[in-house]
Design an enzyme around this catalytic site. Structure first.
Site, PDB file in Angstrom:
ATOM      1  N   GLY A  44      34.952  27.304  70.008  1.00 15.38           N
ATOM      2  CA  GLY A  44      35.833  26.640  69.054  1.00 15.38           C
ATOM      3  C   GLY A  44      36.913  25.762  69.660  1.00 15.38           C
ATOM      4  CG  ASP A 102      41.142  33.999  60.553  1.00 12.00           C
ATOM      5  OD1 ASP A 102      41.922  34.481  59.727  1.00 12.00           O
ATOM      6  OD2 ASP A 102      40.002  33.617  60.232  1.00 12.00           O
ATOM      7  CG  PHE A 151      35.622  28.086  55.881  1.00  9.66           C
ATOM      8  CD1 PHE A 151      35.292  29.200  56.628  1.00  9.66           C
ATOM      9  CD2 PHE A 151      35.058  26.865  56.219  1.00  9.66           C
ATOM     10  CE1 PHE A 151      34.386  29.107  57.685  1.00  9.66           C
ATOM     11  CE2 PHE A 151      34.162  26.762  57.272  1.00  9.66           C
ATOM     12  CZ  PHE A 151      33.830  27.888  57.997  1.00  9.66           C
ATOM     13  NE  ARG A 164      30.886  25.058  67.400  1.00 13.53           N
ATOM     14  CZ  ARG A 164      31.486  26.220  67.217  1.00 13.53           C
ATOM     15  NH1 ARG A 164      32.790  26.291  67.155  1.00 13.53           N
ATOM     16  NH2 ARG A 164      30.776  27.326  67.115  1.00 13.53           N
TER      17      ARG A 164
END
Ligand code: PRP
Length: 175
Positions: A44, A102, A151, A164
């Site tokens: 990520g 998160d 999200f 991505r």
């Protein structure tokens, strides 16, 4: 499927914040006796780390760490495995870089392992932080933006393995 999304942070918003984070981190790094290690988490943080490292005006070692979970369990199950041996970070000052905090579990777990393995300072940096969700978790030392508990994808963050490569961060409004 009719997926709809809107831009949460534009490429221009992001580049401005990344530049400012780079300046803050440079100030920290200049106070260290030796160059730190930027340890970025795959996959990520790939885009964020690539941009951030070029905004840091001092020497650093840059290495990636792949985190995955055992079996089909989620990362939040706490059973994580890593692509590197944490012992290599003993005696080093670490800048741990991820795209998002998160629940905060990933950063908490890796910070703990680095310290247990003899790392000196461990500073954490995420582009996004969901403060509403990670109540009780330690806020990263350097944060680009606070994000809503929705999200989000793009700029390294995926949506089912895709998107991505989007230059903006988008928020899903309808799946
Ligand atoms: C995402 C993200 C962080 C982690 C944050 O990784 O990149 O590493 O979750 O979640 P937490 O704060 O609740 O621990 P993901 O598992 O989606 O893998 P990826 O980096 O390959 O996209």
């Amino acid at each position: 499927m009719c997926m709809q999304s809107q831009v949460l942070f534009s490429a221009s918003d992001i580049s401005g914040r990344v530049r400012a984070l780079g300046a803050e981190i440079s100030e920290w790094a200049r106070g260290l006796p030796e160059p730190p290690v930027m340890l970025w988490l795959a996959e990520g943080a790939v885009v964020f780390a690539a941009d951030l490292m070029r905004e840091i005006g001092c020497d650093m070692q840059v290495v990636s760490l792949k985190v995955s979970s055992y079996g089909a369990s989620l990362k939040s199950s706490g059973t994580l495995r890593y692509s590197r041996d944490f012992c290599e970070f003993a005696g080093k000052n670490i800048l741990l870089v991820d795209d998002i905090s998160d629940t905060g579990l990933t950063l908490r777990e890796i910070t703990g392992k680095l310290k247990d393995s003899g790392a000196l300072q461990v500073k954490t940096c995420t582009l996004l932080c969901k403060p509403g969700k990670c109540a009780g978790a330690r806020r990263p030392d350097f944060v680009g933006f606070d994000a809503p508990d929705s999200f989000v994808f793009g700029y390294g963050l995926d949506f089912s393995g895709r998107f991505r490569n989007l230059p903006d961060i988008r928020i899903l409004t309808k799946e």
